[in-house]
Design a protein around this motif. Structure first.
Motif: not given
Length: 83
Positions: A23-24, A37-38
């Motif tokens: 799960x993210x 951040x991603x």
């Protein structure tokens, strides 16, 4: 080595039905901070491809400079030799 590998197999047996999906879980509560951040993670992940692109496509000379260099046949000298 063989003893270590057999003990690891006994501790963690192979389960073909186990799910490898995770799960993210976001690291930051702010969605914009998480998106930044991603984006940085994506940039670091793609940076080797970008570097390869820069090295390959920017290493070529312009056509005019290449033609000049090909036309000059008589100015060949070795570095450090003036003769």
């Amino acid at each position: 080595f063989f003893a270590i590998s057999t003990s690891v197999c006994e501790i963690m047996p192979y389960d073909p039905t186990a799910s490898i999906e995770r799960e993210y879980v976001p690291l930051f509560d702010d969605p914009y901070l998480q998106m930044a951040y991603d984006g940085v993670k994506l940039l670091f992940g793609v940076s080797p491809l970008l570097a390869l692109f820069v090295v390959i496509f920017l290493s070529f000379d312009k056509k005019e400079e290449e033609e000049k260099r090909r036309k000059k046949d008589d100015d060949f000298t070795l570095a450090g030799h003036d003769s």
